[in-house]
Design an enzyme around this catalytic site. Structure first.
Site, PDB file in Angstrom:
ATOM      1  N   GLY A  92       6.443  -2.195  -1.638  1.00  0.00           N
ATOM      2  CA  GLY A  92       5.635  -2.556  -0.468  1.00  0.00           C
ATOM      3  C   GLY A  92       6.443  -3.137   0.669  1.00  0.00           C
ATOM      4  CG  ASP A  95       9.760   7.634   2.824  1.00  0.00           C
ATOM      5  OD1 ASP A  95      10.214   7.594   3.973  1.00  0.00           O
ATOM      6  OD2 ASP A  95       8.681   7.147   2.492  1.00  0.00           O
TER       7      ASP A  95
HETATM    8  P1  NG1 Z   1       7.197   3.832   3.688  1.00  0.00           P
HETATM    9  O1  NG1 Z   1       6.198   2.843   4.130  1.00  0.00           O
HETATM   10  O2  NG1 Z   1       8.579   3.356   3.817  1.00  0.00           O
HETATM   11  O3  NG1 Z   1       6.916   4.372   2.330  1.00  0.00           O
HETATM   12  C1  NG1 Z   1       5.882   5.738   5.062  1.00  0.00           C
HETATM   13  C2  NG1 Z   1       5.892   7.218   4.698  1.00  0.00           C
HETATM   14  C3  NG1 Z   1       6.928   7.978   5.525  1.00  0.00           C
HETATM   15  C4  NG1 Z   1       6.731   7.731   7.005  1.00  0.00           C
HETATM   16  C5  NG1 Z   1       6.678   6.203   7.243  1.00  0.00           C
HETATM   17  C6  NG1 Z   1       6.380   5.852   8.677  1.00  0.00           C
HETATM   18  C7  NG1 Z   1       5.298   7.654   2.366  1.00  0.00           C
HETATM   19  C8  NG1 Z   1       5.800   7.814   0.974  1.00  0.00           C
HETATM   20  N1  NG1 Z   1       6.205   7.368   3.293  1.00  0.00           N
HETATM   21  O4  NG1 Z   1       7.097   5.132   4.688  1.00  0.00           O
HETATM   22  O5  NG1 Z   1       6.845   9.365   5.238  1.00  0.00           O
HETATM   23  O6  NG1 Z   1       5.578   8.371   7.482  1.00  0.00           O
HETATM   24  O7  NG1 Z   1       5.676   5.572   6.449  1.00  0.00           O
HETATM   25  O8  NG1 Z   1       7.378   6.325   9.512  1.00  0.00           O
HETATM   26  O9  NG1 Z   1       4.123   7.791   2.604  1.00  0.00           O
END
Ligand code: NG1
Length: 491
Positions: free
Chosen positions: A152, A201
């Site tokens: 998170g 990611d």
């Molecule tokens: P985080 O919150 O680091 O998992 C999420 C999305 C990315 C991208 C970013 C905003 C997932 C697994 N990852 O990242 O693809 O959209 O938010 O830039 O949903």
């Protein structure tokens, strides 16, 4: 190109953390033997990532610039031909209890209950994604997972987990898969846990190279390009310690933003190309609009598209109601809901299509400017870091005011950072809590970290000990992507 195999940890980790990492791997192997009474056959690892710039634009089809970090998910694995049972344990058993499941045949592979926040679902995502394409019944597996990416935090613990699980399954079953295929499958697979994720990611986790950031593009197909960061650039990650859980808050945050950007793009497409247009990403709309004007640079295309957004996406301040959106998209409300909001439901009264589009197009342009600035760093060595920092600061402001994905704690950490030596400071990952990424120079790293510890963590979280503080804020370097490790005693 497939995921590399190494027998030496120094191809993965930096010299300064080698000792700590080799002790960690020894610990994982010992624990594995205690648990399963045999040695692991191989170990896989996939890292978390920090996104330097390009937030919430991957699912609109635009390129982003993350880099892998040392923190990762490591999985030790042994296999058997005797059955197809899978046992998954975690080194933090008290928080993540051991689970077992069995292969359910070619069509189902395994059932994932996405309504539950269950840690082993992330393993199952990788398992299902990979085995849906396998021809033969898989091997049974014993797995021990050890993760160091804080959950998170916006550092992609989930992608690190899904990608390492996918890699564990691929390696166990000797599936012949390129990095490209592994990533593409992991992107789709992660949607099985109920988050409509983009692809940044997983790409960063699989493709990153030590000492380079990674320019990831998604259209026309997933493509990655290592980017040399300018000499002297140092990045610090500062976690706000406000946990942003995409799974629980998805309907109000992440999944809602996906809907707002997709429907905004669909409305713009209809305005530009007529009512039968069903394009629903800004990148598709841009590519179609400029298909005969290829001499216009991508950055200029983004600027022109922004002007069209100004004209066509109305209700700038108050946003759209669901009915107004359905009218603009030319669909009965129920059909629009079924198409865009059923698999990933949303909760809101108002949809801010204009603000989201403004963020997406300016952010996509900032990524191009950032990459170009890095590529031409030697031409303006004195101002390059200020320029990059400026782009990061603009990105944060846009995330905060136009995409509404920041929070008071992220704003506080970023402002403090700028006051104490950061040239640029922005939230990283989805936002609404989680981590920030700060750009500074080597000489300023200690003061910067000290100031944020004193003025943020010690004020807000006085109970934290030194180890916890060092876990919350730390410098980071671009690290290598997913790897298979075999350099240990197998007896
Ligand atoms: P985080 O919150 O680091 O998992 C999420 C999305 C990315 C991208 C970013 C905003 C997932 C697994 N990852 O990242 O693809 O959209 O938010 O830039 O949903």
């Amino acid at each position: 190109m497939s995921v590399p195999t190494t027998d030496s940890l120094d191809t993965i980790y930096s010299t300064s953390s080698l000792l700590k990492q080799s002790q960690r791997y020894d610990g994982i192997i010992t624990k594995f033997k205690e648990l399963y009474h045999e040695s692991p056959e191989f170990i896989v690892r996939s890292p978390g990532r920090v996104n330097i710039i390009g937030e919430h634009i991957d699912y609109s089809g635009f390129g982003v610039l993350p880099m892998a970090i040392e923190r990762d998910v490591v999985q030790a694995v042994s296999t058997t031909d005797k059955n197809t049972a899978v046992h998954v344990a975690n080194t933090i058993a008290s928080k993540y209890p051991a689970r077992s499941f069995d292969y359910q045949g070619k069509d189902t592979v395994v059932t994932i209950d996405a309504t539950k926040l269950e840690w082993s679902n992330y393993f199952k995502c990788g398992y299902k994604g990979m085995l849906e394409r396998a021809q033969v019944p898989p091997k049974g597996m014993n797995v021990l997972v050890d993760g160091t990416v804080p959950a998170g935090s916006g550092l992609s613990s989930s992608a690190a987990f899904v990608c390492s699980s996918a890699l564990a399954v691929v390696t166990a079953n000797q599936l012949d898969l390129s990095k490209q295929e592994l990533t593409e499958i992991a992107i789709v697979a992660e949607r099985n846990v109920g988050v409509n994720s983009g692809g940044m990611d997983q790409a960063a986790s699989v493709f990153s190279e030590k000492n380079f950031a990674l320019h990831v593009e998604f259209v026309p197909r997933l493509a990655t390009q290592p980017v040399q960061l300018p000499l002297g650039a140092c990045f610090v990650i500062a976690h706000t310690l406000v946990t942003a859980d995409k799974f629980t808050s998805g309907p109000r945050h992440y999944n809602l933003r996906v809907v707002e950007t997709k429907i905004g793009a669909r409305i713009l497409g209809r305005c530009l190309f007529g009512s039968d247009s069903t394009l629903d990403t800004y990148k598709e709309v841009m590519d179609r609009y400029f298909q005969d004007k290829l001499q216009v640079s991508e950055a200029d295309q983004m600027t022109e598209l922004l002007a069209l957004v100004e004209t066509h996406l109305t209700h700038k301040d108050r946003g759209y109601t669901q009915q107004e959106m359905a009218d603009a998209v030319g669909l009965p409300e129920q059909t629009m809901v079924a198409e865009y909001m059923t698999r990933f439901p949303v909760e809101t009264e108002t949809f801010h299509l204009y603000k989201r589009a403004h963020h997406v197009l300016t952010e996509a342009r900032r990524v191009l400017q950032f990459v170009a600035t890095c590529e031409h760093a030697s031409q303006h060595p004195d101002s390059v870091l200020e320029k990059l920092g400026g782009l990061m600061n603009e990105s944060h402001t846009s995330c905060d005011t136009m995409f509404d994905c920041s929070c008071p704690e992220l704003n506080a950490v970023c402002s403090l950072a700028r006051e104490h030596g950061a040239l640029g400071a922005r939230l990283t990952g989805a936002g609404w809590g989680g981590a920030s990424v700060l750009l500074t120079t080597q000489d300023k790293v200690p003061t910067l970290i000290h100031a944020i510890k004193d003025n943020y963590y010690r004020q807000k979280f006085p109970e934290l000990n030194d180890d916890q503080l060092n876990d919350a804020i730390f410098p980071t370097e671009p690290c290598s992507g997913a790897t298979i490790f075999t350099g240990f005693d197998h007896t």
